[in-house]
Structure formats: structure tokens, C-alpha cells
Design a protein around this motif. Structure first.
Motif, short mmCIF file in Angstrom:
data_model
loop_
_atom_site.label_atom_id
_atom_site.label_comp_id
_atom_site.label_asym_id
_atom_site.label_seq_id
_atom_site.Cartn_x
_atom_site.Cartn_y
_atom_site.Cartn_z
N PHE A 54 1.43 -26.09 22.51
CA PHE A 54 0.56 -26.54 23.61
C PHE A 54 -0.39 -25.42 24.01
O PHE A 54 0.02 -24.30 24.26
CB PHE A 54 1.43 -26.94 24.80
N GLU A 55 -1.68 -25.73 24.05
CA GLU A 55 -2.70 -24.71 24.29
C GLU A 55 -3.00 -24.56 25.78
O GLU A 55 -3.22 -25.53 26.49
CB GLU A 55 -3.98 -25.09 23.55
N LEU A 56 -2.99 -23.30 26.23
CA LEU A 56 -3.33 -22.96 27.61
C LEU A 56 -4.32 -21.80 27.60
O LEU A 56 -4.37 -21.02 26.65
CB LEU A 56 -2.07 -22.54 28.38
N LEU A 57 -5.09 -21.69 28.66
CA LEU A 57 -6.03 -20.57 28.80
C LEU A 57 -5.44 -19.57 29.77
O LEU A 57 -5.22 -19.87 30.94
CB LEU A 57 -7.38 -21.08 29.31
N SER A 58 -5.16 -18.37 29.27
CA SER A 58 -4.52 -17.34 30.10
C SER A 58 -5.48 -16.81 31.15
O SER A 58 -6.68 -17.09 31.13
CB SER A 58 -4.03 -16.18 29.23
N LEU A 59 -4.96 -16.01 32.07
CA LEU A 59 -5.77 -15.44 33.15
C LEU A 59 -6.82 -14.48 32.62
O LEU A 59 -7.85 -14.26 33.25
CB LEU A 59 -4.86 -14.73 34.15
N SER A 60 -6.58 -13.92 31.43
CA SER A 60 -7.56 -13.01 30.83
C SER A 60 -8.63 -13.75 30.05
O SER A 60 -9.57 -13.14 29.55
CB SER A 60 -6.84 -12.02 29.90
N GLY A 61 -8.48 -15.08 29.94
CA GLY A 61 -9.46 -15.88 29.22
C GLY A 61 -9.13 -16.14 27.77
O GLY A 61 -9.89 -16.83 27.08
N THR A 62 -8.00 -15.62 27.29
CA THR A 62 -7.60 -15.85 25.90
C THR A 62 -6.69 -17.08 25.83
O THR A 62 -6.02 -17.44 26.79
CB THR A 62 -6.85 -14.64 25.33
N LYS A 63 -6.67 -17.71 24.66
CA LYS A 63 -5.82 -18.87 24.47
C LYS A 63 -4.39 -18.44 24.18
O LYS A 63 -4.16 -17.51 23.41
CB LYS A 63 -6.35 -19.74 23.33
N ILE A 64 -3.44 -19.11 24.81
CA ILE A 64 -2.03 -18.85 24.55
C ILE A 64 -1.38 -20.18 24.18
O ILE A 64 -1.88 -21.25 24.55
CB ILE A 64 -1.31 -18.22 25.77
#
Length: 221
Positions: A54-64
């Protein structure tokens, strides 16, 4: 049976994926498969509602990417091997994992990790943990839910765990009430934008599903 269902589920996930998520689905999923087989499927009873990588956008702007996510339950499940997540981890990787967990929490998801050893040696204990988590979804201590009548709360709780649209007959079974009484409960939930109709017409609705507002209310603490 699990092997065939998993293969079918994985194919569907791959079919709907693209970019980096598609690449992630092509890697070794042994740990994720173990997580599904030992805990998630025995408890949830179905692959419906689950998403791999499942794709999420981290607080730093990178995909996790999360091993498995149940978006409706707002929960991220992870299988963590001691070797790859502790024994051989670098300091930078360790910091990244902590930041990753914080990102998941701030995005409004419960982070629910299991170690490989737990899955292999204590599957029943792991299942019990998940049952306890599910039991707390929509707990009456959630401030938003206290504003709803008990029947409306119960429809939201049962509806979100069902993982698919429900009918008036389902509501009647959940609440042990006649259809007319259930119609009033459903009507109130619709008026508050907590559920929405699917199909039918302005006068006759065939099915209902929980809205985003309903999901947020259930998970508010």
C-alpha cells in the motif's frame, strides 16, 4: 485452499498496480504471505478490503510502502524479520524506519507490526492481538461516536467490518429490529453523510456503504 486464493489475490493486486508499487509486488513476498496466512485471513476471513504494498506519502515527501493495509480499518500491517529490521540494520535505516512509522501514524493509520518469529511460533497470540484491535474500532470512548444513538453506532461498526456494501436486510440482522425501524436508522446515517446509497433510486436504495466521514468518525479518538 489458501495458496490458490493468495495467488488469485496477488494477480488482482498486480493487475491494478503501476510504477514502484508494481515493482514492490514483484519482490519476495514470503513474509507478507506468512502474515496473511497466519493472522489476517484467519481473523478477517477474506482478502477483500486488503491491499498489498500500500502506497503512502511520507512526511518528507517520499513514497513509502506498507506490506499489507486495510484502508477501511485504517490499519497498516507489517511483517518484520529480525535479520533485516534489527540485526543487520544500519543507523540510517533504523532512523528511516522510525520516521516511517511516525508518517504512518500522522497520516491517520494504526501501525500494527508482527515479527517473523511471532508469526511462526505464536500465531494464536498474534491473532488474538488483531481481534482486540478490531474490537476497539468504533469504541464508545471515541468522542464523535458518543453523539450517535447506539443503533447508528452499531451499523457503522458492522458496516466497516463487512468490507463490502450492505443491504437493509443486513442492518435488520445486525440490530435485531424490523425493517421499518432499520429504515429510520439508515435514513439518519444518510442525513449525516455517514453512509451513502449505491444503486436504486431516490425512493428505493438497494445497497449502502460507509462514507469517508463515517470512517473518520469510527477512528476518532
Amino acid at each position: 485452499m489458501f495458496e490458490k486464493e493468495f495467488e488469485s489475490f496477488l494477480k488482482e493486486q498486480i493487475k491494478g498496480a503501476s510504477g514502484q508499487r508494481l515493482e514492490m509486488l514483484g519482490r519476495d513476498l514470503t513474509g507478507t504471505k506468512k502474515l496473511l496466512e497466519e493472522v489476517l485471513i484467519p481473523v478477517l476471513g477474506t482478502f477483500d478490503g486488503l491491499m498489498l504494498e500500500f502506497e503512502l506519502l511520507s512526511l518528507s515527501g517520499t513514497k513509502i510502502y506498507a506490506d499489507v493495509c486495510h484502508p477501511m480499518l485504517r490499519t497498516v500491517f507489517e511483517e518484520d524479520s529480525f535479520v533485516t529490521h534489527a540485526e543487520r540494520i544500519t543507523r540510517d535505516r533504523f532512523s528511516f524506519e522510525r520516521a516511517r512509522a511516525r508518517s504512518v501514524a500522522i497520516l491517520g493509520y494504526t501501525y500494527f507490526p508482527y515479527s517473523r518469529d511471532e508469526l511462526e511460533k505464536k500465531p494464536i497470540f498474534c491473532q488474538r492481538n488483531l481481534y482486540e484491535l478490531i474490537g476497539r474500532v468504533g469504541h464508545v470512548e471515541g468522542a464523535g461516536l458518543l453523539q450517535l444513538p447506539v443503533y447508528e453506532r452499531e451499523v457503522l461498526r458492522c458496516g466497516i467490518l463487512r468490507n463490502e456494501p450492505f443491504q437493509l436486510a443486513d442492518v435488520s440482522k445486525w440490530l435485531q429490529l424490523r425493517r421499518e425501524a432499520c429504515r429510520r436508522v439508515v435514513r439518519n446515517l444518510k442525513a449525516n453523510s455517514l453512509i451513502e446509497s449505491i444503486g436504486g433510486s431516490d425512493f428505493r436504495c438497494h445497497k449502502f456503504r460507509i462514507t469517508e466521514n463515517g470512517v473518520k468518525l469510527l477512528h476518532r479518538r
